[in-house]
Design an enzyme around this catalytic site. Structure first.
Site, PDB file in Angstrom:
ATOM      1  N   GLU A 148       3.494  11.826 -28.392  1.00  0.00           N
ATOM      2  CA  GLU A 148       3.277  11.804 -29.645  1.00  0.00           C
ATOM      3  C   GLU A 148       2.975  10.396 -30.355  1.00  0.00           C
ATOM      4  O   GLU A 148       2.023  10.346 -31.080  1.00  0.00           O
ATOM      5  CB  GLU A 148       4.533  12.419 -30.054  1.00  0.00           C
ATOM      6  CG  GLU A 148       4.554  12.746 -31.825  1.00  0.00           C
ATOM      7  CD  GLU A 148       3.992  14.241 -31.925  1.00  0.00           C
ATOM      8  OE1 GLU A 148       2.699  14.353 -31.417  1.00  0.00           O
ATOM      9  OE2 GLU A 148       4.513  14.848 -32.798  1.00  0.00           O
TER      10      GLU A 148
ATOM     11  N   THR B 229      -2.529  13.591 -38.597  1.00  0.00           N
ATOM     12  CA  THR B 229      -1.301  13.145 -38.935  1.00  0.00           C
ATOM     13  C   THR B 229      -1.399  11.627 -39.206  1.00  0.00           C
ATOM     14  O   THR B 229      -0.668  11.153 -40.152  1.00  0.00           O
ATOM     15  CB  THR B 229      -0.236  13.092 -37.649  1.00  0.00           C
ATOM     16  OG1 THR B 229      -0.303  14.568 -37.347  1.00  0.00           O
ATOM     17  CG2 THR B 229       1.066  12.664 -37.930  1.00  0.00           C
TER      18      THR B 229
HETATM   19  N1  HSE Z   1       7.687  13.835 -39.494  1.00  0.00           N
HETATM   20  C1  HSE Z   1       5.891  13.548 -39.228  1.00  0.00           C
HETATM   21  C2  HSE Z   1       5.099  13.242 -40.476  1.00  0.00           C
HETATM   22  C3  HSE Z   1       5.562  14.758 -38.573  1.00  0.00           C
HETATM   23  O1  HSE Z   1       5.419  13.868 -41.441  1.00  0.00           O
HETATM   24  O2  HSE Z   1       4.355  12.430 -40.440  1.00  0.00           O
HETATM   25  C4  HSE Z   1       4.119  14.900 -38.480  1.00  0.00           C
HETATM   26  O3  HSE Z   1       3.664  15.003 -36.973  1.00  0.00           O
END
Ligand code: HSE
Length: 312
Positions: free
Chosen positions: A134, A186
């Protein structure tokens, strides 16, 4: 272990953050997820034979694909870096949609590879390899990979070292997730976040997370609804999602307990206390996105769902 032997694993989509729990809370969904077939090969190292269902967006380079990175990290963690594994990945959810797509690929690969080499690692040992994956594509956080691996609702107390708390969920809670036809990587959604927050924001956020956790243990739906609040991350993300704010309001107007951005967005999730209300909420949210010119799809899932598993 013999060359050609294979294992197939599935890992679910996940909703991260859940309002106040940025990088801290996430839950597994039913109905969407990724499937990885891992096959032993005579040549050491990880390769990716094929990726399906990704509209050719993902790399076959195992060092740039979360399934490949998690597979290699799992073998390294098991002390078997010389084993050869070929992966095939079937995407079962849109990419860059706030449903934990990269985490699901990583979790399915880690579970498949671990089973392929005789399951030397416990499920919790696979979280580290999946965080590595990730981190390579979406940032170093575990609120998607942890529920994708463990199922249910998970609180990430710490990433280094990994410390996770599995939380109960209120009885009968239903989750609606609506995904507009709009990609929001993201990384871009993380770059939009404020670098600093005020003390007042910090106080509200700590109170909301504590209330959320308490509501889960005490089955207190009104408290859960009140605590799905976030004035730090959600406003910055909602501004990037056409129709996002309208979809959240539409969910509440249609009877949802609470609504917020799912993970990094653009999906929006809502908590509901029955399936009939969830159906109404899903339709209201889709209508809100169509008002912004975006088609959208909806899923309705129980809040308590299993994590990654071997399916063949
Ligand atoms: N916690 C992460 C974010 C989750 O909000 O960027 C997204 O993969």
């Amino acid at each position: 272990m013999s060359s050609g032997q294979s294992i197939t694993a599935f890992a679910p989509a996940t909703v991260a953050n859940l309002g106040p729990g940025f990088d801290v809370l996430g839950l597994a969904l039913a109905g969407l997820g990724d499937t990885v077939v891992a096959r032993l090969t005579p040549t050491p190292g990880v390769t990716i034979d094929a990726v399906e269902g990704d509209d050719a967006k993902l790399s076959l380079d195992p060092t740039r694909n979360t399934a490949g990175i998690a597979a290699a990290a799992t073998l390294a963690r098991a002390g078997l870096p010389g084993v050869g594994v070929a992966l095939s990945l079937r995407k079962g959810m849109p990419i860059g949609s706030g449903l934990g797509s990269s985490a699901a690929s990583a979790a399915a690969a880690a579970v498949a590879v671990n089973a392929l080499v005789g399951s030397p690692l416990r499920r919790s040992d696979l979280v580290g390899p999946c965080i590595e994956a990730e981190a390579a594509v979406a940032g170093r956080h575990a609120d998607n990979v942890a529920p994708a691996l463990l199922g249910g609702l998970v609180l990430v107390r710490s990433v280094d070292p990994v410390q996770l708390v599995r939380l109960p969920l209120p009885d009968g809670l239903v989750v609606v997730v609506v995904t507009p036809d709009f990609e929001l990587p993201t990384r871009a959604a993380r770059d939009a976040l404020p670098a600093t927050i005020t003390l007042a924001d910090r106080v509200r956020n700590v109170a909301d997370i504590a209330a959320f956790v308490s509501a889960c243990y005490s089955n207190d739906l009104p408290l859960l609804a009140a605590s799905v609040r976030d004035d730090i991350v959600t406003p910055a993300r909602a501004a990037l999602i056409p129709g996002g704010a309208d979809a959240m309001s539409a969910a509440l107007d249609a009877g949802a307990l609470a609504a917020s951005v799912s993970g990094a967005g653009p999906s929006i999730f809502a908590f509901c206390h029955s399936e009939p209300i969830a159906t109404r909420v899903a339709s209201a949210m889709k209508t809100a996105f169509s008002g912004a010119g975006l088609a959208a799809s909806a899923i309705i899932s129980a809040a308590e769902c299993p994590g990654a598993r071997v399916i063949g």
